[in-house]
Scaffold this active site. Structure first.
Site, PDB file in Angstrom:
ATOM      1  CG  ASP A 177      -1.917   1.128   1.147  1.00  0.00           C
ATOM      2  OD1 ASP A 177      -1.536   2.244   0.757  1.00  0.00           O
ATOM      3  OD2 ASP A 177      -3.094   0.888   1.456  1.00  0.00           O
ATOM      4  CG  HIS A 178       1.235   4.068  -3.304  1.00  0.00           C
ATOM      5  ND1 HIS A 178       0.156   3.477  -3.897  1.00  0.00           N
ATOM      6  CD2 HIS A 178       1.033   5.399  -3.386  1.00  0.00           C
ATOM      7  CE1 HIS A 178      -0.662   4.410  -4.311  1.00  0.00           C
ATOM      8  NE2 HIS A 178      -0.175   5.584  -4.028  1.00  0.00           N
ATOM      9  CG  HIS A 240      -4.704   3.810  -0.798  1.00  0.00           C
ATOM     10  ND1 HIS A 240      -3.610   2.986  -0.829  1.00  0.00           N
ATOM     11  CD2 HIS A 240      -5.163   3.857  -2.069  1.00  0.00           C
ATOM     12  CE1 HIS A 240      -3.409   2.574  -2.066  1.00  0.00           C
ATOM     13  NE2 HIS A 240      -4.338   3.083  -2.843  1.00  0.00           N
TER      14      HIS A 240
END
Ligand code: NAP
Length: 484
Positions: A177-178, A240
């Site tokens: 999950d950037h 996110h």
């Protein structure tokens, strides 16, 4: 599970989908930045894999073009690009077929850290996992990296997890999950757990509410057919925004260790209460002369998918009972901006009088653009004229205090890929976290699907549907403005 953090002398990183959009835009530019800062081992090797028949030189040329396109000018020289491309190789493999696996295996070195990045559609995750196992490419320390979307609902997420678990232990699986790779997100943890100042106040007694906003100016672009089956809830909230919420709301882990952190995040997700119907606002953008309507972007005139969602969430635990978390995300909004705002309560009594100008403290954590953090505090307005108060930001951005080098922070993908190579899972989602997040999201989605709920229209370039503003107004609160 003890984290396996090993020195990174050399690595073989295989990118399935090495010619795809994500590899070209994020993964390889991230690795290039690493190379450029002199932090990529000389013997590191990056192998692109896809079905297309092409020579390694053609792949290098393609990636060279991608670097020209996606790395800022001034941060890439022809020399650097040539040096980086020398680390690249290419092998043709169809994840669903049997050809090419032997050649790929022949390129991998026993003494190197071995990681496989699944930068392909999730429908291929199981095939690749099986292929790696069947053709003898994986060993106990092999790592695999998987991209979002990790499932469409709880059932599909369980299937994906089970497909990977057949061949890989959880300590080998890195679900990216950037948002967790962003410098400021980690700074949030440093600020919370590295200071005595905040943690005693970090609860419902002193925090009035929390806001999380992830606003985009883009529409669904070329991803219309995917997006229309997904929507903002599945595409953004379940992963996110949920991850950000977890980092704000979790209890202090006993140490900064992958499972200690992820155990605490999991408890937060499990404490989320079901969402009341009135606490959800869904929207769909309406275009103008410059941009199309959502339904035209997705080529579905009957679409009831949301391109915007705002939710009021409650956590059923001692720390947070009574403090709402307002979260919202959407496309085609006024500005591209992601931020978390912690709004503290007002002082219980103002000794300076009601109209002195005293305001509640606010901690704002900006993820983009211009990552940074500031804390608004009340001080006396300088000068004569009595005790007038003013609130000023205390800038907690590292660049100011630590010098210009500190502003050269690694990009999220760069950091996360290097964490994979180092074997550090702290910033990656565990399988049970993903499933718990779906277990919470599924009934919320089912409720609007069962009621044939239609999203409210909002103008492209606005702050979202009016009702999303009312979500806070009715509680006597307001969103921070969406602006850069
Ligand atoms: P993409 O542009 O469509 O690229 C897909 C890649 O997979 C291509 O290199 C393709 O090359 C390869 N491929 C397809 N079928 C294959 C097979 N059977 N065997 C081996 N390789 C195969 O997709 P993408 O945008 O890069 O996205 C990749 C993944 O990341 C998806 O899961 C996506 O949801 C996720 N993701 C993407 C983004 C983004 O910004 N793009 C952001 C977040 C998550 P060939 O056709 O030559 O095989």
């Amino acid at each position: 599970m003890v984290s396996r953090i090993i020195p990174v002398d050399t690595f073989d990183l295989v990118i399935f989908g090495g010619t795809g959009d994500l590899a070209r835009r994020k993964i390889l530019p991230g690795l290039f930045r690493r190379y450029r800062s002199g932090q990529m081992p000389e013997a590191a090797r990056i192998i692109g894999v896809a079905r297309s028949d092409m020579a390694a030189d053609d792949f290098r040329q393609q990636i060279g073009q991608a670097l020209e396109e996606f790395v800022e000018e001034g941060k890439r020289s022809a020399n650097d690009i040539a040096g980086f491309l020398a680390h690249l190789d290419y092998v043709r493999v169809d994840a669903k077929g049997t050809d090419g696996w032997g050649e790929l295996k022949g390129k991998l070195r026993d003494e190197a850290v071995r990681a496989f990045y699944f930068s392909v559609a999730p429908g291929l995750f199981g095939d690749i996992a099986r292929g790696l196992h069947k053709h003898g490419l994986a060993h106990d320390e092999t790592r695999i990296v998987v991209e979002k979307p990790f499932g469409h609902d709880l059932e599909s997420a369980k299937e994906l997890n089970a497909g990977l678990a057949k061949y890989f232990d959880e300590h080998q699986v890195y679900r990216i999950d950037h948002y967790l790779g962003k410098e400021t997100v980690q700074n949030l943890m440093a600020v919370r757990f590295g200071n005595i100042l905040f943690e005693p106040l970090w609860n419902a007694q002193f925090i009035d509410h929390v806001q999380i906003t992830v606003a985009e100016t883009v529409g669904v672009g070329g991803r219309g057919s995917y997006y229309d089956k997904s929507g903002a809830m599945r595409d953004m909230i379940q992963n996110h925004l949920m991850q950000l919420l977890c980092l704000i709301a979790m209890e202090p882990p006993s140490k900064f260790d992958p499972d200690a952190v992820r155990d605490e995040k999991l408890k937060v997700i499990r404490a989320l209460e079901p969402v009341a119907k009135n606490d959800v606002v869904r929207g769909q953008y309406v275009g103008n002369d410059a941009v199309a309507d959502y339904i035209d972007d997705v080529e579905n005139p009957d679409s009831a998918t949301e391109s915007f969602i705002a939710l009021k969430l409650h956590l059923a635990n001692w720390r947070w009972a009574g403090t709402p978390f307002y979260v919202r995300t959407g496309k085609r909004l006024r500005a591209r901006m992601s931020e978390i705002v912690i709004r503290f309560k007002e002082t219980p009594h103002s000794i300076f009088g009601a109209d002195s100008g005293s305001k509640a403290n606010e901690l704002a954590i900006r993820l983009q653009p211009n990552e940074g953090m500031d804390l608004r505090v009340t001080i006396k307005e300088p000068g004569p004229g009595g005790m007038r108060l003013v609130d000023v930001p205390l800038d907690m951005t590292f660049a100011e205090a630590l010098g210009p080098e500190a502003s050269e922070v690694p990009d999220a993908y760069e950091r996360l890929i290097m964490d994979v190579i180092r074997g550090n899972q702290t910033l990656f989602m565990r399988g049970d976290e993903v499933e718990a997040a779906w277990a919470w999201a599924d009934p919320v989605i089912a409720a609007w699907e069962d009621n044939n709920d239609k999203p409210r229209a909002y103008d492209a370039g606005s702050s979202g549907p009016e009702d999303s503003l009312a979500l806070l107004h009715r509680d006597g609160r307001r969103w921070r403005e969406i602006k850069v």
